[in-house]
Design a protein around this motif. Structure first.
Motif, PDB file in Angstrom:
ATOM      1  N   SER A  80       0.838  -1.197   0.000  1.00  0.00           N
ATOM      2  CA  SER A  80       0.000   0.000   0.000  1.00  0.00           C
ATOM      3  C   SER A  80       0.869   1.241   0.000  1.00  0.00           C
ATOM      4  O   SER A  80       1.967   1.242   0.567  1.00  0.00           O
ATOM      5  CB  SER A  80      -0.918   0.014   1.232  1.00  0.00           C
ATOM      6  OG  SER A  80      -1.646   1.233   1.301  1.00  0.00           O
ATOM      7  N   ASP A  81       0.392   2.302  -0.663  1.00  0.00           N
ATOM      8  CA  ASP A  81       1.115   3.570  -0.620  1.00  0.00           C
ATOM      9  C   ASP A  81       0.576   4.483   0.484  1.00  0.00           C
ATOM     10  O   ASP A  81       0.870   5.672   0.527  1.00  0.00           O
ATOM     11  CB  ASP A  81       1.036   4.278  -1.974  1.00  0.00           C
ATOM     12  CG  ASP A  81      -0.390   4.540  -2.434  1.00  0.00           C
ATOM     13  OD1 ASP A  81      -1.340   4.217  -1.686  1.00  0.00           O
ATOM     14  OD2 ASP A  81      -0.562   5.055  -3.557  1.00  0.00           O
ATOM     15  N   GLN A  82      -0.237   3.911   1.377  1.00  0.00           N
ATOM     16  CA  GLN A  82      -0.748   4.650   2.530  1.00  0.00           C
ATOM     17  C   GLN A  82      -0.228   4.008   3.805  1.00  0.00           C
ATOM     18  O   GLN A  82       0.289   2.895   3.800  1.00  0.00           O
ATOM     19  CB  GLN A  82      -2.282   4.640   2.531  1.00  0.00           C
ATOM     20  CG  GLN A  82      -2.892   5.172   1.237  1.00  0.00           C
ATOM     21  CD  GLN A  82      -4.407   5.040   1.235  1.00  0.00           C
ATOM     22  OE1 GLN A  82      -5.064   5.272   2.255  1.00  0.00           O
ATOM     23  NE2 GLN A  82      -4.957   4.650   0.096  1.00  0.00           N
ATOM     24  N   ASP A  83      -0.357   4.715   4.929  1.00  0.00           N
ATOM     25  CA  ASP A  83       0.129   4.205   6.205  1.00  0.00           C
ATOM     26  C   ASP A  83      -0.896   3.267   6.832  1.00  0.00           C
ATOM     27  O   ASP A  83      -1.429   3.509   7.922  1.00  0.00           O
ATOM     28  CB  ASP A  83       0.429   5.376   7.157  1.00  0.00           C
ATOM     29  CG  ASP A  83       1.647   6.166   6.725  1.00  0.00           C
ATOM     30  OD1 ASP A  83       2.420   5.653   5.896  1.00  0.00           O
ATOM     31  OD2 ASP A  83       1.824   7.287   7.226  1.00  0.00           O
ATOM     32  N   ILE A  84      -1.150   2.146   6.125  1.00  0.00           N
ATOM     33  CA  ILE A  84      -2.146   1.188   6.591  1.00  0.00           C
ATOM     34  C   ILE A  84      -1.684  -0.215   6.237  1.00  0.00           C
ATOM     35  O   ILE A  84      -0.747  -0.414   5.463  1.00  0.00           O
ATOM     36  CB  ILE A  84      -3.530   1.424   5.940  1.00  0.00           C
ATOM     37  CG1 ILE A  84      -3.425   1.229   4.406  1.00  0.00           C
ATOM     38  CG2 ILE A  84      -4.070   2.814   6.275  1.00  0.00           C
ATOM     39  CD1 ILE A  84      -4.775   1.231   3.701  1.00  0.00           C
ATOM     40  N   ILE A  85      -2.351  -1.211   6.842  1.00  0.00           N
ATOM     41  CA  ILE A  85      -2.340  -2.579   6.320  1.00  0.00           C
ATOM     42  C   ILE A  85      -3.680  -2.758   5.629  1.00  0.00           C
ATOM     43  O   ILE A  85      -4.733  -2.749   6.286  1.00  0.00           O
ATOM     44  CB  ILE A  85      -2.143  -3.605   7.445  1.00  0.00           C
ATOM     45  CG1 ILE A  85      -0.791  -3.405   8.113  1.00  0.00           C
ATOM     46  CG2 ILE A  85      -2.263  -5.020   6.891  1.00  0.00           C
ATOM     47  CD1 ILE A  85      -0.564  -4.289   9.326  1.00  0.00           C
ATOM     48  N   PRO A  86      -3.698  -2.903   4.319  1.00  0.00           N
ATOM     49  CA  PRO A  86      -4.964  -2.828   3.578  1.00  0.00           C
ATOM     50  C   PRO A  86      -5.792  -4.100   3.687  1.00  0.00           C
ATOM     51  O   PRO A  86      -5.321  -5.150   4.153  1.00  0.00           O
ATOM     52  CB  PRO A  86      -4.491  -2.600   2.143  1.00  0.00           C
ATOM     53  CG  PRO A  86      -3.166  -3.278   2.070  1.00  0.00           C
ATOM     54  CD  PRO A  86      -2.533  -3.062   3.433  1.00  0.00           C
ATOM     55  N   ALA A  87      -7.020  -4.002   3.229  1.00  0.00           N
ATOM     56  CA  ALA A  87      -7.930  -5.145   3.247  1.00  0.00           C
ATOM     57  C   ALA A  87      -7.506  -6.217   2.256  1.00  0.00           C
ATOM     58  O   ALA A  87      -7.901  -7.381   2.400  1.00  0.00           O
ATOM     59  CB  ALA A  87      -9.357  -4.684   2.952  1.00  0.00           C
ATOM     60  N   GLU A  88      -6.706  -5.852   1.260  1.00  0.00           N
ATOM     61  CA  GLU A  88      -6.156  -6.837   0.325  1.00  0.00           C
ATOM     62  C   GLU A  88      -4.626  -6.799   0.438  1.00  0.00           C
ATOM     63  O   GLU A  88      -3.959  -6.092  -0.302  1.00  0.00           O
ATOM     64  CB  GLU A  88      -6.582  -6.549  -1.110  1.00  0.00           C
ATOM     65  CG  GLU A  88      -6.130  -7.643  -2.074  1.00  0.00           C
ATOM     66  CD  GLU A  88      -6.569  -7.374  -3.517  1.00  0.00           C
ATOM     67  OE1 GLU A  88      -6.218  -8.190  -4.374  1.00  0.00           O
ATOM     68  OE2 GLU A  88      -7.234  -6.353  -3.760  1.00  0.00           O
ATOM     69  N   PRO A  89      -4.061  -7.552   1.363  1.00  0.00           N
ATOM     70  CA  PRO A  89      -2.613  -7.496   1.592  1.00  0.00           C
ATOM     71  C   PRO A  89      -1.852  -8.372   0.593  1.00  0.00           C
ATOM     72  O   PRO A  89      -1.238  -9.388   0.951  1.00  0.00           O
ATOM     73  CB  PRO A  89      -2.473  -8.015   3.022  1.00  0.00           C
ATOM     74  CG  PRO A  89      -3.614  -8.957   3.180  1.00  0.00           C
ATOM     75  CD  PRO A  89      -4.737  -8.402   2.350  1.00  0.00           C
ATOM     76  N   ALA A  90      -1.870  -7.967  -0.662  1.00  0.00           N
ATOM     77  CA  ALA A  90      -1.273  -8.758  -1.730  1.00  0.00           C
ATOM     78  C   ALA A  90      -0.303  -7.896  -2.527  1.00  0.00           C
ATOM     79  O   ALA A  90      -0.577  -6.722  -2.793  1.00  0.00           O
ATOM     80  CB  ALA A  90      -2.349  -9.324  -2.647  1.00  0.00           C
TER      81      ALA A  90
END
Length: 513
Positions: free
Chosen positions: A182-192
């Motif tokens: 992700s290019d945001q400061d998160i762990i996204p819902a699709e961690p692929a």
């Protein structure tokens, strides 16, 4: 306890059940200000304790048995947990989303073997520093992570090595991919991590024999922010010579190595490695297992107690450094002497030793020294670098700080060779590269000479050396009728700092019939 709050933690596995203690052993609270980390030992998914007020990262790892056998793994990760009163936190593995790595080649799979060819790392800003907070091997079992964030510096980084159908050896291609999901400061819902081949550096790599039948394998691992170690995954190349197309995520620093042995078990082997960066997508060419092999740029240091840590990678190529002694199928020794020939200390390893300088060398003025190393190699996978003899001279004085680099001169070579590391019996150009300590600038050379031998160092003849726009270069005319013979090299270099090296390399490369 005064000044603390009660915290109750309940953990659920992917079936919504409290996991047995063996499947979820602990919960970690890491304060965001970097002041402290606290572990809580889980008892069948439950623990109660007390913590100081503050903001924390909270994480736990949960294994969930599968009906078909094996277990899945879920990293339950809370990037910001505010403890301002007594609280209960439920860490639910059912919220985990599958982590995966893939490319746009339908038959490309993560490689098999230990580690499975994939790796995940979570980093976050802790105490103002980018810090690794969790790491996971993607080992073929399902792996999940819970979405989380936003939080400063939070990122999920994935790295994978993919081959045709996940083959551990013999694949015609190797993908080395790494990046943030992700290019945001998160762990996204699709961690692929999904990568297109066109976005990668295409590196055409040639693996050569060194005069004997041999097999090779490689590791590659990306440097990550946040500290911690570099994880390199193995892929076997197979019997040599061989060509592989190897893809790399550009812009990342990669640690790569090549292992060369007599057979594909590689129980005994020689290893060379390097750090590589491919700045952009495009096509690159490189060579591995290519001679000549010799003493590479060193790691020498001088401590303020007068200890010389003499560490020289003795079987390095132009583009990759070997490891340090001891080596498989190699014997030798290293000796430190004063300038007038008095022996100070001796090591039973070539290119390696911890020596103590005598008191005169530890005073306010410099003293002159010489280090001599001899290496003898009889490796069933290589006919190169069967013997080395090197004399280094240098001056040293005790450093004012804890330590200082002790860079010595060495010369590495590059020349055009065939798949058996042989040169034609025609005019041949040999590039020479004077080098010093790994982190030091290139030395300024006052004198550089080269001699060449076609009888394993019994007799020598001079080769003209000149400095061109491409660097130092020698030109030689190899004799005809040289079936089965080898070229040996002897270089002498002196720089403007007064350091010298006199190095003999027997069996630098072979000659074609």
């Amino acid at each position: 306890m005064a000044g603390t709050h009660a915290v109750t933690v309940d953990v659920l596995d992917r079936d919504g059940k409290a996991p047995q203690t063996a499947n979820a052993e602990y919960v970690l609270f890491r304060s965001l200000d970097g002041a402290a980390s606290e572990y809580g030992q889980l008892d069948n998914g439950h623990v109660t304790g007390r913590l100081a007020p503050g903001e924390y990262v909270v994480e736990t790892g949960v294994h969930t048995p599968k009906p078909s056998g094996g277990k899945s793994f879920t990293l339950v990760y809370v990037s910001r947990f505010v403890l301002d009163k007594d609280r209960t936190v439920v860490l639910d593995a059912r919220k985990g989303r599958p982590m995966s790595i893939g490319v746009d080649r339908p038959d490309a799979r993560l490689t098999g073997g230990e580690g499975g060819g994939g790796y995940a790392r979570v980093v976050q800003t802790i105490g103002g520093q980018t810090t690794t907070t969790a790491s996971i091997f993607l080992d073929g079992q399902p792996a999940y992570i819970t979405p989380s964030g936003p939080a400063p510096g939070l990122s999920l980084l994935l790295q994978g090595r993919l081959t045709k159908d996940g083959a551990a050896t013999g694949s015609p291609y190797i993908y080395n991919v790494a990046g943030s999901v992700s290019d945001q400061d998160i762990i996204p819902a699709e961690p692929a991590l999904r990568v297109r081949t066109a976005e990668l550096a295409t590196v055409n790599t040639r693996y050569r024999r060194q005069g004997r039948p041999a097999c090779a394998g490689t590791h590659a691992g990306a440097h990550w922010p946040g500290g911690g170690y570099t994880t390199g995954f193995y892929v076997g190349i197979g019997s040599l010579p061989a060509t592989r197309t190897e893809y790399f995520s550009p812009g990342a620093d990669w640690d790569t190595d090549t292992v060369l042995g007599a057979d594909c078990r590689l129980e005994e082997a020689g290893v060379t490695g390097t750090s590589e960066l491919f700045p952009s997508a495009g096509t690159y060419d490189r060579e591995r297992t290519t001679g000549p092999l010799g003493a590479g740029a060193d790691f020498n240091t001088l401590l303020n107690d007068g200890t010389v840590q003499f560490w020289v990678p003795m079987f390095s190529s132009w583009s990759a450094a070997s490891g340090l002694a001891p080596y498989d199928r190699v014997t030798g020794r290293t000796t430190l002497q004063t300038a007038d020939g008095k022996v100070i200390a001796t090591s039973d390893q070539p290119g390696y030793g911890d020596f103590t300088l005598p008191e005169p060398g530890r005073g306010s003025g410099e003293a002159a020294y010489k280090v001599t190393t001899d290496a003898y190699r009889q490796a069933p996978w290589s006919d190169l670098a069967t013997r080395q003899h090197i004399d280094w001279t240098f001056s040293a004085t005790r450093p004012s700080g804890d330590w200082t680099g002790l860079p010595l001169l060495t010369v590495l070579y590059r020349t055009r060779l065939d798949d058996d590391n042989r040169a034609p019996t025609t005019t041949q150009h040999i590039a020479l590269s004077p080098r010093t300590n790994q982190d030091e600038p290139a030395p300024t050379i006052r004198r550089l000479t080269l001699q060449i031998s076609y009888d394993d160092g019994t007799t020598w003849e001079g080769a003209p050396v000149s400095y061109t726009q491409h660097g130092w270069e020698a030109t030689v005319r190899n004799p005809s009728g040289s079936n089965g013979k080898y070229v040996s090299l002897r270089a002498y270099a002196e720089d403007t700092a007064g350091r010298t090296v006199d190095q003999t390399l027997v069996h630098a490369y072979g000659l074609k019939p």
